[in-house]
Design a protein around this motif. Sequence first.
Motif, short mmCIF file in Angstrom:
data_model
loop_
_atom_site.label_atom_id
_atom_site.label_comp_id
_atom_site.label_asym_id
_atom_site.label_seq_id
_atom_site.Cartn_x
_atom_site.Cartn_y
_atom_site.Cartn_z
N ASN A 11 0.83 -1.20 0.00
CA ASN A 11 0.00 0.00 0.00
C ASN A 11 0.87 1.26 0.00
O ASN A 11 0.65 2.20 0.74
N SER A 12 1.89 1.23 -0.88
CA SER A 12 2.80 2.37 -0.95
C SER A 12 2.79 3.07 -2.30
O SER A 12 3.06 4.27 -2.35
N CYS A 13 2.47 2.36 -3.39
CA CYS A 13 2.52 2.96 -4.73
C CYS A 13 1.24 2.73 -5.52
O CYS A 13 0.40 3.61 -5.61
N ARG A 14 1.12 1.52 -6.08
CA ARG A 14 0.04 1.24 -7.02
C ARG A 14 -1.35 1.44 -6.44
O ARG A 14 -2.18 2.14 -7.04
N SER A 15 -1.62 0.87 -5.30
CA SER A 15 -2.96 1.02 -4.71
C SER A 15 -3.21 2.45 -4.27
O SER A 15 -4.34 2.94 -4.34
N GLN A 16 -2.17 3.15 -3.86
CA GLN A 16 -2.31 4.56 -3.48
C GLN A 16 -2.65 5.42 -4.70
O GLN A 16 -3.50 6.30 -4.63
N PHE A 71 -13.31 -4.79 3.71
CA PHE A 71 -13.07 -5.86 2.73
C PHE A 71 -14.32 -6.71 2.53
O PHE A 71 -14.73 -6.98 1.40
N ASN A 72 -14.92 -7.13 3.62
CA ASN A 72 -16.09 -8.02 3.55
C ASN A 72 -17.36 -7.33 3.05
O ASN A 72 -18.30 -7.99 2.64
N LYS A 73 -17.37 -5.98 3.07
CA LYS A 73 -18.53 -5.23 2.60
C LYS A 73 -18.29 -4.60 1.22
O LYS A 73 -19.20 -3.98 0.67
N ALA A 74 -17.08 -4.77 0.68
CA ALA A 74 -16.75 -4.16 -0.61
C ALA A 74 -17.57 -4.78 -1.73
O ALA A 74 -17.84 -5.99 -1.73
N ASP A 75 -17.97 -3.94 -2.67
CA ASP A 75 -18.66 -4.42 -3.86
C ASP A 75 -17.67 -4.87 -4.93
O ASP A 75 -17.98 -5.72 -5.75
N MET A 76 -16.47 -4.26 -4.89
CA MET A 76 -15.43 -4.60 -5.86
C MET A 76 -14.07 -4.55 -5.19
O MET A 76 -13.75 -3.57 -4.50
N ILE A 77 -13.29 -5.61 -5.38
CA ILE A 77 -11.92 -5.66 -4.87
C ILE A 77 -11.00 -5.79 -6.07
O ILE A 77 -11.18 -6.68 -6.91
N ILE A 78 -10.04 -4.87 -6.15
CA ILE A 78 -9.11 -4.86 -7.27
C ILE A 78 -7.70 -5.05 -6.72
O ILE A 78 -7.21 -4.21 -5.96
N THR A 79 -7.07 -6.15 -7.10
CA THR A 79 -5.68 -6.38 -6.72
C THR A 79 -4.80 -5.84 -7.84
O THR A 79 -5.12 -5.99 -9.02
N LEU A 80 -3.69 -5.21 -7.44
CA LEU A 80 -2.82 -4.57 -8.41
C LEU A 80 -1.46 -5.25 -8.51
O LEU A 80 -0.55 -4.74 -9.13
N CYS A 81 -1.33 -6.42 -7.88
CA CYS A 81 -0.10 -7.20 -8.00
C CYS A 81 -0.40 -8.64 -7.61
O CYS A 81 -1.38 -8.91 -6.90
N GLY A 82 0.44 -9.55 -8.06
CA GLY A 82 0.24 -10.96 -7.78
C GLY A 82 0.34 -11.29 -6.30
O GLY A 82 -0.38 -12.15 -5.80
N ASP A 83 1.22 -10.59 -5.59
CA ASP A 83 1.40 -10.85 -4.16
C ASP A 83 0.11 -10.58 -3.40
O ASP A 83 -0.33 -11.39 -2.58
N ALA A 84 -0.54 -9.45 -3.69
CA ALA A 84 -1.80 -9.13 -3.02
C ALA A 84 -2.88 -10.12 -3.42
O ALA A 84 -3.69 -10.55 -2.59
N LYS A 85 -2.90 -10.50 -4.69
CA LYS A 85 -3.90 -11.46 -5.16
C LYS A 85 -3.75 -12.80 -4.42
O LYS A 85 -4.73 -13.41 -4.02
N ASP A 86 -2.49 -13.22 -4.23
CA ASP A 86 -2.23 -14.50 -3.57
C ASP A 86 -2.45 -14.46 -2.07
O ASP A 86 -2.86 -15.45 -1.47
#
Length: 134
Positions: A11-16, A71-86
Amino acid sequence: MKKVYFLCTGNSCRSQMAEGYAKKLLSADDFKIESAGVETHGLNPMAVKVMAEDGVDISKQYSKLINLQYFNKADMIITLCGDAKDKCPMIPAKTKSLHWPLIDPAQVRGTIEEQLQAFRNVRDDIKKLITELK
């Protein structure tokens, strides 16, 4: 109102950058925007700089860990890297999930200008992807 959550490793670059663009480009009446990481690495100054070049101030944002309540109430979750996705928690079945496999500009080596260009490239990719969410 749709709740959107942008996730990446620290949470330092892409997601920011995604949070900054989403808050600027998507209607605040229609979207609630947050970002977080599976770790916290602090806000990267190069992300702040390249976003400011495009008129988006993210300097007041800060690095946050995933908030399971949001997280549990989000309508959409977007991962911006494989590490976060995993590593992100199990995404609820009702939640739309997208994965944007963007390089980590903080890992690019070279001159300061080469590093900034990597941040600009990722910034521009994120802006295009955010505009497609409208």
